[in-house]
Design a protein around this motif. Structure first.
Motif, PDB file in Angstrom:
ATOM      1  N   SER A  81     -39.846  42.036   4.767  1.00 23.03           N
ATOM      2  CA  SER A  81     -39.761  40.765   5.493  1.00 23.03           C
ATOM      3  C   SER A  81     -40.836  39.766   5.108  1.00 23.03           C
ATOM      4  O   SER A  81     -40.635  38.558   5.237  1.00 23.03           O
ATOM      5  N   ARG A  82     -41.974  40.251   4.661  1.00 25.48           N
ATOM      6  CA  ARG A  82     -43.102  39.351   4.372  1.00 25.48           C
ATOM      7  C   ARG A  82     -43.788  39.797   3.085  1.00 25.48           C
ATOM      8  O   ARG A  82     -43.556  40.884   2.578  1.00 25.48           O
TER       9      ARG A  82
ATOM     10  N   SER B 194     -41.985  44.844  13.103  1.00 27.77           N
ATOM     11  CA  SER B 194     -42.155  44.077  14.339  1.00 27.77           C
ATOM     12  C   SER B 194     -41.636  42.645  14.274  1.00 27.77           C
ATOM     13  O   SER B 194     -41.188  42.109  15.277  1.00 27.77           O
TER      14      SER B 194
ATOM     15  N   ASN C 159     -42.431  49.975  -0.054  1.00 30.02           N
ATOM     16  CA  ASN C 159     -43.420  48.894  -0.124  1.00 30.02           C
ATOM     17  C   ASN C 159     -44.261  48.777   1.141  1.00 30.02           C
ATOM     18  O   ASN C 159     -45.435  48.415   1.053  1.00 30.02           O
TER      19      ASN C 159
ATOM     20  N   TYR D 274     -57.673  53.782   3.314  1.00 24.07           N
ATOM     21  CA  TYR D 274     -56.650  53.063   2.541  1.00 24.07           C
ATOM     22  C   TYR D 274     -56.611  53.603   1.107  1.00 24.07           C
ATOM     23  O   TYR D 274     -55.533  53.881   0.567  1.00 24.07           O
TER      24      TYR D 274
ATOM     25  N   THR E  19     -51.347  37.528   0.251  1.00 16.09           N
ATOM     26  CA  THR E  19     -50.384  37.778   1.338  1.00 16.09           C
ATOM     27  C   THR E  19     -51.166  37.741   2.652  1.00 16.09           C
ATOM     28  O   THR E  19     -52.393  37.601   2.660  1.00 16.09           O
TER      29      THR E  19
HETATM   30  N1  NAP Z   1     -51.832  42.199  -0.701  1.00 14.83           N
HETATM   31  C1  NAP Z   1     -52.460  42.915  -1.621  1.00 14.83           C
HETATM   32  O1  NAP Z   1     -53.464  42.464  -2.219  1.00 14.83           O
HETATM   33  C2  NAP Z   1     -51.973  44.279  -2.006  1.00 14.83           C
HETATM   34  C3  NAP Z   1     -52.539  44.867  -3.144  1.00 14.83           C
HETATM   35  C4  NAP Z   1     -52.102  46.125  -3.543  1.00 14.83           C
HETATM   36  C5  NAP Z   1     -51.116  46.776  -2.829  1.00 14.83           C
HETATM   37  N2  NAP Z   1     -50.590  46.197  -1.709  1.00 14.83           N
HETATM   38  C6  NAP Z   1     -49.556  46.958  -1.003  1.00 14.83           C
HETATM   39  O2  NAP Z   1     -48.351  46.222  -1.019  1.00 14.83           O
HETATM   40  C7  NAP Z   1     -47.596  46.525   0.158  1.00 14.83           C
HETATM   41  C8  NAP Z   1     -47.237  45.223   0.865  1.00 14.83           C
HETATM   42  O3  NAP Z   1     -48.442  44.565   1.228  1.00 14.83           O
HETATM   43  P1  NAP Z   1     -48.494  43.026   1.658  1.00 14.83           P
HETATM   44  O4  NAP Z   1     -49.785  42.490   1.189  1.00 14.83           O
HETATM   45  O5  NAP Z   1     -47.231  42.371   1.288  1.00 14.83           O
HETATM   46  O6  NAP Z   1     -48.594  43.212   3.258  1.00 14.83           O
HETATM   47  P2  NAP Z   1     -48.148  42.212   4.437  1.00 14.83           P
HETATM   48  O7  NAP Z   1     -48.099  40.821   3.946  1.00 14.83           O
HETATM   49  O8  NAP Z   1     -49.038  42.563   5.571  1.00 14.83           O
HETATM   50  O9  NAP Z   1     -46.643  42.686   4.765  1.00 14.83           O
HETATM   51  C9  NAP Z   1     -46.438  43.996   5.202  1.00 14.83           C
HETATM   52  C10 NAP Z   1     -44.947  44.263   5.357  1.00 14.83           C
HETATM   53  O10 NAP Z   1     -44.803  45.637   5.713  1.00 14.83           O
HETATM   54  C11 NAP Z   1     -44.152  45.732   6.979  1.00 14.83           C
HETATM   55  N3  NAP Z   1     -44.704  46.870   7.699  1.00 14.83           N
HETATM   56  C12 NAP Z   1     -45.992  47.110   8.056  1.00 14.83           C
HETATM   57  N4  NAP Z   1     -46.096  48.278   8.684  1.00 14.83           N
HETATM   58  C13 NAP Z   1     -44.839  48.792   8.738  1.00 14.83           C
HETATM   59  C14 NAP Z   1     -44.294  49.983   9.262  1.00 14.83           C
HETATM   60  N5  NAP Z   1     -45.056  50.890   9.902  1.00 14.83           N
HETATM   61  N6  NAP Z   1     -42.971  50.201   9.124  1.00 14.83           N
HETATM   62  C15 NAP Z   1     -42.179  49.300   8.505  1.00 14.83           C
HETATM   63  N7  NAP Z   1     -42.635  48.149   7.983  1.00 14.83           N
HETATM   64  C16 NAP Z   1     -43.958  47.911   8.110  1.00 14.83           C
HETATM   65  C17 NAP Z   1     -44.387  44.400   7.661  1.00 14.83           C
HETATM   66  O11 NAP Z   1     -43.377  44.172   8.632  1.00 14.83           O
HETATM   67  P3  NAP Z   1     -43.752  43.510  10.102  1.00 14.83           P
HETATM   68  O12 NAP Z   1     -44.289  42.148   9.836  1.00 14.83           O
HETATM   69  O13 NAP Z   1     -42.464  43.503  10.837  1.00 14.83           O
HETATM   70  O14 NAP Z   1     -44.790  44.438  10.685  1.00 14.83           O
HETATM   71  C18 NAP Z   1     -44.303  43.463   6.459  1.00 14.83           C
HETATM   72  O15 NAP Z   1     -42.958  43.236   6.103  1.00 14.83           O
HETATM   73  C19 NAP Z   1     -48.465  47.460   0.985  1.00 14.83           C
HETATM   74  O16 NAP Z   1     -48.083  48.794   0.739  1.00 14.83           O
HETATM   75  C20 NAP Z   1     -49.866  47.209   0.449  1.00 14.83           C
HETATM   76  O17 NAP Z   1     -50.692  48.311   0.633  1.00 14.83           O
HETATM   77  C21 NAP Z   1     -50.994  44.961  -1.285  1.00 14.83           C
END
Ligand code: NAP
Length: 260
Positions: A14-15, A38, A91, A164, A199
């Motif tokens: 979703s995000r 959520s 993801n 993490y 993000t």
């Molecule tokens: N941003 C970075 O720099 C970065 C770098 C490396 C890896 N990552 C990884 O990439 C992935 C996405 O990160 P992001 O930065 O896009 O995070 P984000 O912007 O916080 O988005 C998180 C997404 O995951 C969903 N989510 C969270 N907890 C959940 C759960 N328990 N069950 C189902 N859905 C859940 C959220 O839905 P709701 O809004 O409905 O809660 C949202 O759609 C993660 O695994 C993160 O560890 C991120």
């Protein structure tokens, strides 16, 4: 390359990064299941965007990936609605609610982060993989794939968010394990490993990383975007790597390079 009426399940679609992935899969004409926990409005908006970009169908399904029963229901509902699952993208993930030093972090934070980032995806993958094996035997799908979105933290130690790092290092091994187990079944499993991506997750540390990136932390001197990661997943989903499994695709502007 368009790939027909395939179906992708993207957790946390979703995000952020997940939404970038959903958009690229939609452009490849995958139907998409946008899982979320959520924020239903964000999920519905991601579905609208997916349809605009070419997805034949897009459906938002709420499920907390840390809840193993919810994960099983997510798999069953996807199958009931679409009749097939061609691609699972693990993801969804969270950072610790508070960044705490290794010497003071709590068991609660450990359990929360590992529950969502590691335990949940392991068992969701187990459920989806079993379904894919049946779909392959029935001839319903031909080339299913599973992709894990891990992190630079799989290999880089950050002592203010150790749980993490452990969750992502573990998830990288989960990707290796399923790649090994599922190759014979005809299911390829790969890992996409993002670096520092703009993000909501990184919003709180935006200023710090603005400065560190400007100072040369990342060889390609900019923030990554959800589109950068989405395009890497899209390349895998478009069958660009038919003889590749268990691979780690860095999407980090060269952050992982050792430099002297
Ligand atoms: N941003 C970075 O720099 C970065 C770098 C490396 C890896 N990552 C990884 O990439 C992935 C996405 O990160 P992001 O930065 O896009 O995070 P984000 O912007 O916080 O988005 C998180 C997404 O995951 C969903 N989510 C969270 N907890 C959940 C759960 N328990 N069950 C189902 N859905 C859940 C959220 O839905 P709701 O809004 O409905 O809660 C949202 O759609 C993660 O695994 C993160 O560890 C991120």
């Amino acid at each position: 390359m368009a790939v027909g009426e395939r179906v992708a399940l993207v957790t946390g679609g979703s995000r952020g990064i997940g939404r970038g992935i959903v958009g690229e899969l939609a452009a490849l004409q995958y139907s998409v299941v946008v899982n979320y926990r959520s924020d239903g409005e964000a999920a519905e908006s991601a579905c609208r965007e997916a349809k605009d970009r070419g997805a034949p169908r897009a459906l938002a399904i709420r499920a907390d990936v840390a809840d193993l029963d919810a994960g099983r229901l997510l798999t069953e509902r996807t199958l009931a609605e679409f009749g097939r699952i061609d691609l699972l993208v693990n993801n969804a993930g969270v950072a610790p609610a508070t960044r705490l030093d290794l010497l003071t972090t709590t068991a609660e934070s450990w359990d929360r982060v590992l529950g969502i980032n590691l335990r949940g995806p392991f068992f969701l993958t187990q459920a989806v993989a079993a379904t894919m094996v049946e779909l392959l035997r029935a001839g319903t799908v031909t080339d299913p794939q599973i992709i894990f979105v891990t992190s630079i933290s799989s290999a880089f130690a950050s002592v203010n968010r150790g749980e993490y790092c452990v969750s992502k290092a573990g998830l990288s091994m989960v990707a290796q394990l399923f790649a090994t187990r599922l190759a014979d079944e005809g299911i390829r499993v790969n890992e996409v490993r993002p670096g520092i991506i703009a993000t909501d997750m990184t919003d709180a540390v935006r200023d710090v990383y603005d400065r560190r990136i400007a100072a040369g932390l990342v060889p390609i001197r900019r923030w990554g975007t959800p589109l950068d990661v989405g395009r890497a997943v899209g390349a895998l989903a478009a069958d660009s790597f038919p003889y590749t499994t268990g691979e780690v695709f860095h999407v980090d502007g060269g952050l992982h390079l050792r430099r002297l």
